[in-house]
Design a protein around this motif. Sequence first.
Motif, PDB file in Angstrom:
ATOM      1  N   GLN A 181       0.820  -1.175  -0.108  1.00  0.00           N
ATOM      2  CA  GLN A 181       0.161  -0.041  -0.181  1.00  0.00           C
ATOM      3  C   GLN A 181       0.991   1.340   0.035  1.00  0.00           C
ATOM      4  OE1 GLN A 181      -2.556   0.165   3.478  1.00  0.00           O
ATOM      5  NE2 GLN A 181      -3.611   2.202   2.709  1.00  0.00           N
ATOM      6  N   VAL A 182       0.491   2.097  -0.968  1.00  0.00           N
ATOM      7  CA  VAL A 182       1.418   3.232  -1.069  1.00  0.00           C
ATOM      8  C   VAL A 182       0.834   4.287  -0.129  1.00  0.00           C
ATOM      9  CG1 VAL A 182       2.041   5.299  -2.536  1.00  0.00           C
ATOM     10  CG2 VAL A 182       1.871   2.960  -3.609  1.00  0.00           C
ATOM     11  N   GLN A 183       2.025   4.871   0.580  1.00  0.00           N
ATOM     12  CA  GLN A 183       1.728   5.874   1.548  1.00  0.00           C
ATOM     13  C   GLN A 183       2.667   7.263   1.537  1.00  0.00           C
ATOM     14  OE1 GLN A 183       1.738   3.884   5.561  1.00  0.00           O
ATOM     15  NE2 GLN A 183      -0.495   4.295   5.592  1.00  0.00           N
ATOM     16  N   LEU A 184       1.966   8.379   1.676  1.00  0.00           N
ATOM     17  CA  LEU A 184       2.584   9.761   1.517  1.00  0.00           C
ATOM     18  C   LEU A 184       2.180  10.160   2.783  1.00  0.00           C
ATOM     19  CD1 LEU A 184       2.054   9.027  -1.852  1.00  0.00           C
ATOM     20  CD2 LEU A 184       3.441  10.978  -1.713  1.00  0.00           C
ATOM     21  N   VAL A 185       3.252  10.710   3.716  1.00  0.00           N
ATOM     22  CA  VAL A 185       3.108  11.440   4.907  1.00  0.00           C
ATOM     23  C   VAL A 185       3.965  12.700   5.106  1.00  0.00           C
ATOM     24  CG1 VAL A 185       3.114  11.126   7.561  1.00  0.00           C
ATOM     25  CG2 VAL A 185       2.603   9.150   6.223  1.00  0.00           C
ATOM     26  N   GLU A 186       3.165  13.768   4.894  1.00  0.00           N
ATOM     27  CA  GLU A 186       3.943  15.214   5.013  1.00  0.00           C
ATOM     28  C   GLU A 186       4.190  15.402   6.509  1.00  0.00           C
ATOM     29  OE1 GLU A 186       0.824  15.628   1.778  1.00  0.00           O
ATOM     30  OE2 GLU A 186       0.783  14.581   3.556  1.00  0.00           O
ATOM     31  N   SER A 187       5.012  16.155   6.612  1.00  0.00           N
ATOM     32  CA  SER A 187       5.092  16.913   7.971  1.00  0.00           C
ATOM     33  C   SER A 187       6.078  18.141   7.710  1.00  0.00           C
ATOM     34  CB  SER A 187       5.815  16.103   9.020  1.00  0.00           C
ATOM     35  OG  SER A 187       7.383  15.759   8.780  1.00  0.00           O
TER      36      SER A 187
ATOM     37  N   GLY B  12       5.826   2.115   0.046  1.00  0.00           N
ATOM     38  CA  GLY B  12       4.850   1.155  -0.729  1.00  0.00           C
ATOM     39  C   GLY B  12       4.951   1.002  -2.021  1.00  0.00           C
ATOM     40  N   PHE B  13       5.775   1.822  -2.921  1.00  0.00           N
ATOM     41  CA  PHE B  13       5.867   1.561  -4.377  1.00  0.00           C
ATOM     42  C   PHE B  13       6.774   0.462  -4.551  1.00  0.00           C
ATOM     43  CE2 PHE B  13       3.716   5.149  -6.155  1.00  0.00           C
ATOM     44  CZ  PHE B  13       4.037   6.091  -5.563  1.00  0.00           C
ATOM     45  N   THR B  14       6.517  -0.455  -5.593  1.00  0.00           N
ATOM     46  CA  THR B  14       7.172  -1.476  -5.882  1.00  0.00           C
ATOM     47  C   THR B  14       8.433  -1.166  -6.687  1.00  0.00           C
ATOM     48  OG1 THR B  14       5.775  -1.887  -7.879  1.00  0.00           O
ATOM     49  CG2 THR B  14       5.221  -2.960  -5.758  1.00  0.00           C
TER      50      THR B  14
ATOM     51  N   GLY C 288      -0.380  12.560  -0.228  1.00  0.00           N
ATOM     52  CA  GLY C 288      -0.524  12.649   1.449  1.00  0.00           C
ATOM     53  C   GLY C 288      -1.848  13.372   1.730  1.00  0.00           C
ATOM     54  N   GLN C 289      -1.662  13.394   3.258  1.00  0.00           N
ATOM     55  CA  GLN C 289      -3.109  14.056   3.782  1.00  0.00           C
ATOM     56  C   GLN C 289      -2.674  15.526   3.829  1.00  0.00           C
ATOM     57  OE1 GLN C 289      -0.075  12.982   5.182  1.00  0.00           O
ATOM     58  NE2 GLN C 289       0.288  14.407   6.817  1.00  0.00           N
ATOM     59  N   GLY C 290      -1.502  16.210   3.699  1.00  0.00           N
ATOM     60  CA  GLY C 290      -1.313  17.760   3.736  1.00  0.00           C
ATOM     61  C   GLY C 290      -0.888  18.011   4.978  1.00  0.00           C
ATOM     62  N   THR C 291      -0.152  19.321   4.798  1.00  0.00           N
ATOM     63  CA  THR C 291       0.474  19.909   6.005  1.00  0.00           C
ATOM     64  C   THR C 291       0.157  21.323   6.091  1.00  0.00           C
ATOM     65  OG1 THR C 291       2.158  19.878   7.617  1.00  0.00           O
ATOM     66  CG2 THR C 291       2.851  20.009   5.094  1.00  0.00           C
ATOM     67  N   GLN C 292      -0.433  22.052   6.898  1.00  0.00           N
ATOM     68  CA  GLN C 292      -0.910  23.562   6.843  1.00  0.00           C
ATOM     69  C   GLN C 292       0.549  24.300   7.230  1.00  0.00           C
ATOM     70  OE1 GLN C 292      -3.908  24.807   6.609  1.00  0.00           O
ATOM     71  NE2 GLN C 292      -2.643  26.939   6.036  1.00  0.00           N
ATOM     72  N   VAL C 293       0.659  25.324   5.878  1.00  0.00           N
ATOM     73  CA  VAL C 293       1.677  26.459   6.132  1.00  0.00           C
ATOM     74  C   VAL C 293       0.882  27.732   6.288  1.00  0.00           C
ATOM     75  CG1 VAL C 293       3.414  27.647   5.183  1.00  0.00           C
ATOM     76  CG2 VAL C 293       3.282  24.938   5.034  1.00  0.00           C
ATOM     77  N   THR C 294       1.058  28.267   7.177  1.00  0.00           N
ATOM     78  CA  THR C 294       0.512  29.645   7.564  1.00  0.00           C
ATOM     79  C   THR C 294       1.656  30.789   7.801  1.00  0.00           C
ATOM     80  OG1 THR C 294      -1.449  28.860   8.665  1.00  0.00           O
ATOM     81  CG2 THR C 294      -0.957  31.084   8.875  1.00  0.00           C
ATOM     82  N   VAL C 295       1.759  31.794   6.885  1.00  0.00           N
ATOM     83  CA  VAL C 295       2.618  32.700   6.786  1.00  0.00           C
ATOM     84  C   VAL C 295       1.759  33.963   7.352  1.00  0.00           C
ATOM     85  CG1 VAL C 295       4.479  34.302   5.593  1.00  0.00           C
ATOM     86  CG2 VAL C 295       3.963  31.588   4.796  1.00  0.00           C
ATOM     87  N   SER C 296       2.237  34.481   8.629  1.00  0.00           N
ATOM     88  CA  SER C 296       1.663  35.573   9.039  1.00  0.00           C
ATOM     89  C   SER C 296       2.373  36.395  10.214  1.00  0.00           C
ATOM     90  CB  SER C 296       0.213  35.219   9.892  1.00  0.00           C
ATOM     91  OG  SER C 296      -0.203  36.054  10.517  1.00  0.00           O
ATOM     92  N   SER C 297       2.309  37.426  10.278  1.00  0.00           N
ATOM     93  CA  SER C 297       2.885  38.332  11.376  1.00  0.00           C
ATOM     94  C   SER C 297       2.204  38.568  12.801  1.00  0.00           C
ATOM     95  CB  SER C 297       3.477  39.682  10.973  1.00  0.00           C
ATOM     96  OG  SER C 297       2.304  40.330  10.596  1.00  0.00           O
TER      97      SER C 297
END
Length: 126
Positions: free
Chosen positions: A1-7, A26-28, A117-126
Amino acid sequence: QVQLVESGGGLVQPGGSLRLSCVVSGFTSDYYMIGWFRQAPGKEREGVSCISSGDGRTRYADSVKGRVTISRDQAKNTVYLQMNSLKHEDTAVYYCAADPRLYSFFSIQSSLYDYWGQGTQVTVSS
């Protein structure tokens, strides 16, 4: 099973830096294309960059060229997205995607990728 996990996402001030990681499993086959994409609220998913798993050749979207570097660690099956000089408009959910069918095509068109993958939030803010 292919999995992609972001962080690696988070809150960063304008001008700051972040490094995102994507662990692929998981890639063959050892040969596949990995892309980074982002989607801001109310906007379509946008291709940021891609890298081939084998020879490490890369491609960047014009919107991030010069501020973003994609790389991979073959031993760790991990792809990185180093983002510098971040701007408010870089705020988005960042996704990695991969597909062995795209190994030679260097595409950053999201519709062509099958594994995400499931995604990871990036917030650019002051």
